[in-house]
Structures are given as C-alpha cells and as structure tokens.
Motif scaffolding. Structure first.
Motif, PDB file in Angstrom:
ATOM      1  N   ALA A  70     -13.921  51.542  -9.339  1.00  0.00           N
ATOM      2  CA  ALA A  70     -13.334  52.925 -10.186  1.00  0.00           C
ATOM      3  C   ALA A  70     -13.895  53.130  -8.152  1.00  0.00           C
ATOM      4  CB  ALA A  70     -13.675  53.842 -10.772  1.00  0.00           C
ATOM      5  N   GLU A  71     -15.463  53.816  -7.855  1.00  0.00           N
ATOM      6  CA  GLU A  71     -16.044  54.305  -6.591  1.00  0.00           C
ATOM      7  C   GLU A  71     -15.310  53.420  -5.108  1.00  0.00           C
ATOM      8  OE1 GLU A  71     -19.768  55.717  -8.193  1.00  0.00           O
ATOM      9  OE2 GLU A  71     -20.091  53.441  -7.897  1.00  0.00           O
ATOM     10  N   ALA A  72     -15.232  51.914  -5.750  1.00  0.00           N
ATOM     11  CA  ALA A  72     -14.205  52.022  -4.262  1.00  0.00           C
ATOM     12  C   ALA A  72     -13.304  51.565  -4.276  1.00  0.00           C
ATOM     13  CB  ALA A  72     -14.681  49.629  -4.733  1.00  0.00           C
ATOM     14  N   GLU A  73     -12.837  51.540  -5.083  1.00  0.00           N
ATOM     15  CA  GLU A  73     -10.514  52.257  -5.333  1.00  0.00           C
ATOM     16  C   GLU A  73     -10.899  53.282  -4.588  1.00  0.00           C
ATOM     17  OE1 GLU A  73      -7.238  52.832  -8.197  1.00  0.00           O
ATOM     18  OE2 GLU A  73      -8.370  51.391  -8.455  1.00  0.00           O
ATOM     19  N   ALA A  74     -11.693  54.437  -5.653  1.00  0.00           N
ATOM     20  CA  ALA A  74     -11.333  56.151  -3.885  1.00  0.00           C
ATOM     21  C   ALA A  74     -11.945  55.619  -3.438  1.00  0.00           C
ATOM     22  CB  ALA A  74     -11.638  56.974  -5.506  1.00  0.00           C
ATOM     23  N   ARG A  75     -12.973  54.684  -2.557  1.00  0.00           N
ATOM     24  CA  ARG A  75     -13.424  55.363  -1.117  1.00  0.00           C
ATOM     25  C   ARG A  75     -11.747  54.663  -0.104  1.00  0.00           C
ATOM     26  NH1 ARG A  75     -19.162  53.180   0.619  1.00  0.00           N
ATOM     27  NH2 ARG A  75     -17.999  53.507   2.242  1.00  0.00           N
ATOM     28  N   LEU A  76     -11.350  53.664  -1.341  1.00  0.00           N
ATOM     29  CA  LEU A  76     -10.944  52.419  -0.152  1.00  0.00           C
ATOM     30  C   LEU A  76      -8.841  53.457   0.292  1.00  0.00           C
ATOM     31  CD1 LEU A  76     -12.051  48.869  -1.399  1.00  0.00           C
ATOM     32  CD2 LEU A  76     -11.745  49.763   1.059  1.00  0.00           C
ATOM     33  N   THR A  77      -8.860  54.014  -0.631  1.00  0.00           N
ATOM     34  CA  THR A  77      -7.269  55.024  -1.277  1.00  0.00           C
ATOM     35  C   THR A  77      -7.756  55.956  -1.008  1.00  0.00           C
ATOM     36  OG1 THR A  77      -7.289  54.948  -3.640  1.00  0.00           O
ATOM     37  CG2 THR A  77      -6.683  52.806  -3.427  1.00  0.00           C
ATOM     38  N   ALA A  78      -8.611  56.472  -0.389  1.00  0.00           N
ATOM     39  CA  ALA A  78      -8.615  57.944   0.300  1.00  0.00           C
ATOM     40  C   ALA A  78      -7.557  58.261   0.708  1.00  0.00           C
ATOM     41  CB  ALA A  78     -10.575  58.549   0.077  1.00  0.00           C
ATOM     42  N   PRO A  79      -6.778  59.746   1.604  1.00  0.00           N
ATOM     43  CA  PRO A  79      -6.354  60.278   2.336  1.00  0.00           C
ATOM     44  C   PRO A  79      -6.724  59.472   3.386  1.00  0.00           C
ATOM     45  CG  PRO A  79      -6.298  61.901   0.250  1.00  0.00           C
ATOM     46  CD  PRO A  79      -7.399  60.947   0.204  1.00  0.00           C
ATOM     47  N   GLY A  80      -6.027  59.194   4.761  1.00  0.00           N
ATOM     48  CA  GLY A  80      -6.693  58.349   5.814  1.00  0.00           C
ATOM     49  C   GLY A  80      -6.918  57.232   6.273  1.00  0.00           C
ATOM     50  N   ALA A  81      -7.219  56.495   4.653  1.00  0.00           N
ATOM     51  CA  ALA A  81      -8.323  55.572   4.537  1.00  0.00           C
ATOM     52  C   ALA A  81      -7.070  54.473   4.867  1.00  0.00           C
ATOM     53  CB  ALA A  81      -8.633  55.162   3.303  1.00  0.00           C
ATOM     54  N   PRO A  82      -7.474  53.022   5.288  1.00  0.00           N
ATOM     55  CA  PRO A  82      -7.045  52.106   5.917  1.00  0.00           C
ATOM     56  C   PRO A  82      -6.025  51.504   4.616  1.00  0.00           C
ATOM     57  CG  PRO A  82      -8.923  51.323   6.605  1.00  0.00           C
ATOM     58  CD  PRO A  82      -8.963  52.864   5.495  1.00  0.00           C
ATOM     59  N   PHE A  83      -6.033  52.450   3.540  1.00  0.00           N
ATOM     60  CA  PHE A  83      -5.796  51.463   1.950  1.00  0.00           C
ATOM     61  C   PHE A  83      -5.229  52.514   0.973  1.00  0.00           C
ATOM     62  CE2 PHE A  83      -8.898  48.592   3.115  1.00  0.00           C
ATOM     63  CZ  PHE A  83      -8.079  47.292   2.692  1.00  0.00           C
ATOM     64  N   GLU A  84      -4.579  53.879   1.947  1.00  0.00           N
ATOM     65  CA  GLU A  84      -4.287  54.698   1.360  1.00  0.00           C
ATOM     66  C   GLU A  84      -2.825  54.822   0.271  1.00  0.00           C
ATOM     67  OE1 GLU A  84      -2.523  58.803   2.584  1.00  0.00           O
ATOM     68  OE2 GLU A  84      -3.712  58.398   4.134  1.00  0.00           O
ATOM     69  N   MET A  85      -2.830  54.926  -0.501  1.00  0.00           N
ATOM     70  CA  MET A  85      -1.233  55.017  -1.121  1.00  0.00           C
ATOM     71  C   MET A  85      -0.529  56.165  -0.875  1.00  0.00           C
ATOM     72  SD  MET A  85      -2.436  52.737  -5.382  1.00  0.00           S
ATOM     73  CE  MET A  85      -3.823  54.394  -4.705  1.00  0.00           C
ATOM     74  N   GLU A  86       1.145  55.609  -1.192  1.00  0.00           N
ATOM     75  CA  GLU A  86       2.268  56.671  -2.079  1.00  0.00           C
ATOM     76  C   GLU A  86       3.245  56.483  -2.928  1.00  0.00           C
ATOM     77  OE1 GLU A  86       3.785  57.148   1.732  1.00  0.00           O
ATOM     78  OE2 GLU A  86       4.840  55.658   2.170  1.00  0.00           O
ATOM     79  N   ILE A  87       3.406  57.507  -2.984  1.00  0.00           N
ATOM     80  CA  ILE A  87       4.734  56.416  -4.057  1.00  0.00           C
ATOM     81  C   ILE A  87       6.275  56.536  -3.513  1.00  0.00           C
ATOM     82  CG2 ILE A  87       5.776  57.460  -5.555  1.00  0.00           C
ATOM     83  CD1 ILE A  87       3.538  56.906  -6.683  1.00  0.00           C
ATOM     84  N   SER A  88       6.841  55.349  -4.350  1.00  0.00           N
ATOM     85  CA  SER A  88       8.066  55.215  -2.585  1.00  0.00           C
ATOM     86  C   SER A  88       8.835  54.521  -4.378  1.00  0.00           C
ATOM     87  CB  SER A  88       8.298  53.894  -2.574  1.00  0.00           C
ATOM     88  OG  SER A  88       9.009  53.631  -1.733  1.00  0.00           O
ATOM     89  N   THR A  89       9.804  55.429  -4.859  1.00  0.00           N
ATOM     90  CA  THR A  89      11.498  54.611  -5.167  1.00  0.00           C
ATOM     91  C   THR A  89      11.722  53.651  -5.595  1.00  0.00           C
ATOM     92  OG1 THR A  89      12.045  57.113  -6.186  1.00  0.00           O
ATOM     93  CG2 THR A  89      12.686  55.188  -6.972  1.00  0.00           C
ATOM     94  N   ILE A  90      11.642  52.324  -6.662  1.00  0.00           N
ATOM     95  CA  ILE A  90      12.117  50.870  -5.625  1.00  0.00           C
ATOM     96  C   ILE A  90      12.688  50.605  -6.828  1.00  0.00           C
ATOM     97  CG2 ILE A  90      11.293  48.774  -5.503  1.00  0.00           C
ATOM     98  CD1 ILE A  90       8.434  49.927  -4.376  1.00  0.00           C
ATOM     99  N   ASN A  91      14.259  50.412  -7.063  1.00  0.00           N
ATOM    100  CA  ASN A  91      15.210  49.579  -7.934  1.00  0.00           C
ATOM    101  C   ASN A  91      14.621  51.526  -9.044  1.00  0.00           C
ATOM    102  OD1 ASN A  91      15.868  47.956  -6.663  1.00  0.00           O
ATOM    103  ND2 ASN A  91      14.271  46.676  -7.672  1.00  0.00           N
TER     104      ASN A  91
END
Length: 583
Positions: free
Chosen positions: A19-40
């Motif tokens: 969980a800590e690794a995911e939080a660091r890697l996906t934080a805003p501005g991080a290389p693995f940042e996520m967002e929500i997109s509507t798919i189908n």
C-alpha cells in the motif's frame, strides 16, 4: 508453505508495504499517477501518463535513434530504420485503401518485419490480426475468415502452407509475402517490393506517418485465444489496452525496487532475448510495448535451441530472457552451460504456465538473476499482476499482486457472490487492460465480460495482502467422488521432488468416482524416480485422494501450445489402458 522464503531474505525486507509503495508511485505528479476514464460506460482507473496510441508510441520511439531495435541473425534494425520502414509501409497501406476499422492479418514467425507490419497497420487506424504461426492451413483460414481480413501479410512458410487454400478465402483481396522462396501468383506480391529487406530500412526515405485521428479506445488488435475448447475466439483489443502494459510493466519493476528500500534508478535500455512468439500477447503487449518505450533491443531466434540461446546471451550480453518455465529449465540443466558466460543475465521472466518453486530458487542461486512471473490472459492483453524479486522468492507459488489500475475478486460459481479472502473461486479481473469483447461473438462476450469485469475461468484465491494464487483452470479441476483436486497443488508437490522438472496432473475417467488424478512427469537429466516413489512423495504431503493413481514418464518436456500452456488433452492417450478399464 506459500510464505516460506526459498532463500534467506534480508530480515528488514520489505522496507515498505504494498500500500505504501502504491501511494508513492501513484501520487499526483508521480510517473504512475492515475485518473478516472470512462471505458464502455464504466468509470475505470487508468494510467494518466500512458501513451494515447500505437502510432504515438512508434513515433516517440524514433528518439532512440541508432540503438538496435530488432536483431535477427545478421540483420540489425535500429529504431530510426524501423520507423522509416513503418512510415513507408503505412503510406503504401493508405494507397491500397486500407484505413480505419479494416482488418489486416499477420502470420509469420518472429522476424524484423513483424513489428514493422504491426505498427504500420495500427498507425493507419486499421485493426491488426496477429495469427498463430503454428496453426495449420485450416486454422489460419479460420482466423482470416472469422476476422474478415482483406489483406494478409505472411512469411514464406505460411504462404506455402496457405497456397492451396487461396480459393477458399474469397474475402482476401491481397497477400503480401516476406522472404518468398517460390514464385508468387494470383493476388500475392513481395513485401520487399514495398520496403526492401531489413538491411534496406535505414536507407528508406524520411516520411511522416499518415495523419489519422486515433483515440485510446479505438479498436487496434484481434488476438485469438488458445482455443483449447471449441474454435478460438478473437479478443478485440484497443490502443489503450496495449499502452496500459507499458506503465504496468514499469510499475511492477518500480514496486520491487521500493519494497527493497532503494530509489528508482534512471531508465536504461536493456537487451532482451525474445523467444515467445509475437502473435501472443505476452510477447507483443507485455514485452514489446514496454521494451519500445524503454529503448530495449529485441533479439529473435528462428526457433528455440538451448546452445544457440546461450551463444547469443554471451555474445550480445543479454540482460533479460525467459518466456515459459521450460526455457529456463533447459538453460539451467544443459550440460554445456558452464562453457558460456551468462553473467549478463539480470532477469529471467516467464508466464503462460505455472513454474516449480525450485525453479525460482535456482534462477536466483545459479544465475544471480531475479526471477519474474505474473498473470494475464489474451482477454486482459497480458499484464494484470506482476511478481518478481524478493516478493517472488518469498511467495514462489503466487502470481503476485495486481497493478494499481487493476482490481481482482474471487466469485462463486454462479458469479453472484464475492468470496472472502483465502477461499477458492473464479477469478474476475477489471481495469484498462481488459479487451472490449470477442469479435463477432455477442453471446460469448455477454457471458464473459460483465460491467467492466472479465470472468477468467481460472480458479484462484487471494491472500490478505492481495497476492494472487491461481490453482487451476475451471475446466481442468479434477472432481474425484465429489472431492475437488486442484492440479497446481499436486503439481507443486511433484515439482518439489528433486528429480522432477516438468509435470502435469490430469483427470482420467473412473466408473464410480467419476475421475481420478494421474500425472505425467519429465525427470531431470541423470536423475531417477519411480512411480511408487513419487506417489509416496505426494501421499506424505497431501490428502491421499489427491495422490496420482498412475504416473507416466516422458523423455521430453511436456507438449505446450505457443502460449506456454501444457496441452493436457494430448496427455490422456498415455492412460488409455486405465480408461479402458474404467469404461
């Protein structure tokens, strides 16, 4: 057993939780940042920084310049030369009238031409249909007809295999043949007349890619499933599906580094020996997409040969190889291995088939390389989970945790109730890597794809930290007198025997019990084990009803399809004597 490390790990590992690794890697501005997109119609977590399309990727990869992209025998094609060939062929496709939504089939072994054709077709907005080069003429004909491909790219072998069937493929308007060794007739022409040979790519004109509007969720590929039951189904994939793998592969690697307590090193191109066929999503999507983004060099072999592979690893200083566990075993056990310098190997990764925990340990102990594994399928365009490094050494029977944009759940047989942690049920997966459905098969699509989830048909469980354990294919589970026997459980016990390097558990008919477990085993060179010895080995470690009632020994590793899956149906013939008695 699942949590016992095979080697002595640093007692302070892991430095941080998943969980800590995911939080660091996906934080805003991080290389693995996520967002929500509507798919189908389904809101879905996606990688914010994923490339938008295959065309964008191959254009950006031109920045790798003169670094070799593909190496095949004496043919070395740089990223720059590859782009020139892609752009030239894409322009020729436009002149042929190939455009958005058209299906273009591709049937050839791993050659430098393969990625050129793949990216050229995708760059004009058409749908690439990679066909299994191992298929018979009849199977290839099925894929061409089912996909509705109007243009077919083949190599010489596939052309000759299909030549007698040309009249049965009226949908085909044109066939383009690479490396033809025979005279062409009918609608066939030579690829070399369009773009030259790989030796010529660097001298092709500097042309732009055709300007085509391509959205991330536009159709891009049709990869056919293994077809172990019924006809293969074409999984309709998108540009987003393919591009998701780039970030997913990077995320898995970064998570392993953070778990070790280290900082991310700067990206560095690697040399990979690619022995999985590119018509399989593991090679095309999981390996090639991320490899292109990173500037890796991909070495192709005409066919797998252990000596030849070790020569290539030594000469080219290969960093990464693998594919299926059999390949790793053959390198480990080859009597001439010590004659070759394999010290450049940093990772040996594989998928498509379960592996023995002993293999995980030996890769690390004997090569000093980190083992890698993961779970995915054609319907997920490869990567959903990733497993490597210390996590893999610590949980050698797991397929790892899901990447941050993916969700997994375990459902009951009816698909109505989610099961609690630790219970075995059907694995469902969700994320931006899930394909749209099956080409022209609405009923199969409706049965398999539900509100963004794919029903995988795998029987699995999740542990408290979210690590996935695939225990069997639903159709491969053996039911003996009402008791469930999961193949992987028994196979893992057999693998733990020092003499066993390859094995499979299958069900054979029984008059009163329904079916019984039986095993096929391949022993390590120079090792011996009897049927009775292996039966006693299993009986000491598992409930007696899980012990194979018969064991057959084979001199070669077990037969597999191109995806690395053992062809269990082909093994049943070894037990015909027992089947006759059960009738």
């Amino acid at each position: 057993m699942d949590t016992e490390p095979l080697i002595a790990l640093d007692p302070s590992w892991p430095k941080i939780s998943l969980a800590e690794a995911e939080a660091r890697l996906t934080a805003p501005g991080a290389p693995f940042e996520m967002e929500i997109s509507t798919i189908n119609g389904v809101p879905t977590r996606v990688w914010k920084n994923a490339p938008p399309s295959l065309a964008w990727l191959i254009q950006a990869a031109r920045a790798h310049g003169e670094r070799p992209f593909t190496i095949y025998e004496d043919e070395r094609v740089s990223y720059e030369a590859n782009f020139r060939a892609v752009a030239t062929l894409a322009g020729k496709l436009g002149e042929m009238g190939i455009g958005k939504g058209d299906r273009v089939a591709l049937a050839m072994r791993n050659l430098p031409e393969w990625p050129v054709i793949f990216f050229a077709v995708a760059s004009v907005g058409a749908i690439v249909v990679p066909l299994n080069a191992w298929w018979t003429a009849g199977e290839l004909e099925y894929g061409i007809r089912d996909s509705g491909a109007t243009l077919l790219f083949v190599d010489d072998e596939r052309y000759q295999r299909l030549h007698a069937h040309a009249a049965e493929l009226p949908v085909l308007e044109r066939i383009i043949v690479a490396r033809a060794s025979v005279a062409l007739d009918g609608q066939a022409s030579r690829l070399e007349d369009l773009i030259g040979t790989p030796h010529d790519y660097a001298t092709l004109p500097d042309l732009p890619l055709p300007q085509v509007q391509i959205a991330p969720d536009d159709d891009a590929t049709i990869f056919y499933t293994s077809g172990t039951t019924g006809d293969p189904k074409g999984a309709l994939g998108t540009h987003r599906n393919m591009m998701t793998n780039i970030l997913s592969s990077g995320y898995n690697a970064a998570r392993a580094v953070l778990r070790r307590g280290e900082e991310m090193p700067p990206p560095a191109p690697r040399t990979t020996l690619t022995v999985i066929p590119l018509f399989h999503v593991t090679a095309c999507s999981a390996a090639m997409m991320g490899g292109i983004a990173a500037g890796h060099s991909m070495i192709f072999m005409r066919k797998w040969d252990t000596i030849r592979a070790m020569e290539i690893i030594e000469r080219e200083k290969v960093h990464i190889t693998g594919g299926v566990p059999t390949i790793a075993w053959q390198i480990l056990e080859h009597p001439d291995r010590a004659k070759y310098d394999l010290s450049s190997l940093e990772a040996i990764a594989y998928g498509g088939a379960p592996s023995a925990p002993e293999l995980v340990r030996r890769i690390h102990a004997e090569f000093g390389a980190l083992p890698g594994n993961g779970w995915g399928m054609t319907e997920t365009m490869a990567t959903v989970t990733g497993h490597s490094s210390e996590d893999y050494l610590n949980r050698p029977t797991s397929a790892g945790p899901p990447v941050a944009v993916a969700d997994l759940k375990i459902m009951d047989e009816a698909g109505e109730k989610e099961l609690p942690v630790g219970e075995v049920g059907e694995l469902w997966a969700r994320g931006p890597m899930i394909v749209k459905g099956y080409w022209n098969k609405p009923e199969a699509t409706a049965a398999t794809f539900v509100d963004g989830w794919v029903r995988t048909g795998d029987l699995a469980r999740l542990d408290e930290e979210g690590f996935l354990y695939v225990v069997d294919r639903a159709k491969d589970m053996i039911i003996r007198g009402g008791e469930n026997i999961y193949s992987s459980e028994v196979e893992n016990v057999l693998y733990a025997h020092p003499a066993v390097t390859d094995c499979a558990l299958i069900g054979i008919p029984h008059r009163t019990l329904g079916e019984e477990p039986a095993a096929v085993v391949h022993l390590a060179p120079g090792m011996e084990a009897s049927e009775a010895e292996l039966q006693a080995w299993v009986r000491e470690r598992l409930a007696i009803f899980k012990t194979p009632v018969a064991i057959r020994f084979v001199s070669e590793t077990l037969p597999r399809n191109a995806n690395g899956k053992i062809l269990k149906k082909d093994l049943k013939i070894l037990f015909e004597d027992r089947v006759d008695r059960a009738a």
